[in-house]
Design a protein around this motif. Structure first.
Motif: not given
Length: 344
Positions: A163-190
């Protein structure tokens, strides 16, 4: 400057892609992994296959110029991949060690956990209406999914980690996209290549611990190969749409959407696999859907309130301050979050 240009995938399209692909992959995996199907009981390794195919799609996309590669520090990608893999492994172990009822309860706890974690990490607050709607959704899904509840120490620890890992992962997806101005597909590709390599290396051993079988001893058939390929293809759309939805909305909204998928799976199980659908299931699904409708309304109310706040702030600015803000906006490159392209 085309700031009002619509994105290549609409909000409704992103939601629909996630629901359809997620429900589809559950149905395909049920046929692939059930004893009445092809008995491919290697869930962690299968997830490795999913990310391997997703990584290949990302490489092709970058090579053809459809998406642009952007810089994200390697340590952030490694940290995110570790958290994501802990989520996958923790969920599999939780399902093995706990009853189905407690497993469902642990999944239901993710919404309040995400809310608390976003409050701690990002100081995010939720309106009373949103909180009420989330409670209604959790109650509805709980009524239609939770049956027997048996728990043990090992299972409880695995569920907490999941539960903790899944919650943190999903929050991190949004925060990483905003922090590095990176698109969703670009982040997934990395992140997909790192996750695929680690899961394909460790997955067979985790699966052996879970079911006592090595994947090398499994006899592949043409039917099993077809459903593995189908599962991997659907996983690409599922992964892309997950990053899209969380990047555009929030981890809480994605969790609410996840419970909509639970309702769809129960309904399709009844239609396609003759699963039993009781009055308890139906009443719970109705409550859950009502909660989702309330949640949509509550989020819209929050948006309108925030828009009014911004409007009031704007009205309080002097003409000189507004002119300076406009100049700054016009000189700033507008970035397309989906394709990772820049537009002037």
């Amino acid at each position: 400057m085309e700031s009002d240009k619509k994105s290549s995938v609409s909000d409704v399209g992103a939601w629909a892609m996630n629901v359809i692909s997620s429900v589809g992959i559950i149905m395909a995996n049920k046929q692939l992994m059930s004893s009445s199907g092809y008995a491919f009981s290697f869930a962690t390794t299968l997830t490795g296959f999913h990310f391997a195919v997703t990584a290949m799609v990302g490489l092709v996309s970058n090579a053809t110029g459809y998406s642009a590669s952007k810089y994200v520090p390697l340590w952030e990608l490694l940290w995110f991949s570790i958290v994501a893999n802990m989520s996958i492994t923790g969920m599999n172990l939780s399902l093995m060690l706990n009853s189905v009822g407690f497993y469902q309860i642990s999944k239901l706890s993710m919404i309040p956990v995400v809310c608390v974690m976003e409050w701690i990490l990002h100081n995010k607050h939720y309106s009373r209406e949103v909180k009420i709607s989330v409670i209604v959704v959790v109650i509805g899904v709980g009524v239609c999914t939770v049956t027997d509840v048996n728990v043990n120490a090992k299972g409880f620890i695995c569920a907490c980690v999941a539960v903790l890992a899944t919650s943190l992962q999903q929050i991190s997806i949004g925060s990483l996209q905003k922090k590095y101005s990176i698109g969703s597909f670009e982040l997934l590709s990395k992140t997909a290549p790192i996750q695929s390599i680690s899961l394909l290396v460790l997955g067979p051993f985790i699966d052996y611990y879970l079911n006592g079988k090595f994947i090398t001893n499994y006899k592949l058939s043409s039917g099993a190969i077809f459903f593995i390929l189908l599962s991997c293809s659907l996983a690409v759309f599922c992964n892309v749409s997950q990053y899209l939805c969380i990047g555009r909305f929030s981890a809480v909204s994605f969790q609410v959407l996840g419970h909509m998928k639970t309702v769809c799976v129960l309904t399709l199980g009844w239609l396609l696999f003759d699963s039993e659908l009781t009055f308890k299931n139906i009443s719970g699904m109705i409550v859950a859907v009502v909660g989702m409708i309330i949640y949509s309304w509550a989020v819209e109310i929050e948006k309108q309130t925030n828009a009014k706040t911004v409007s009031n702030v704007k009205n309080s600015l002097t003409e000189e301050e507004i002119r300076l803000l406009k100049d700054g906006i016009e000189k700033t490159t507008v970035k397309d979050i989906e394709l990772g392209e820049s537009k002037e």
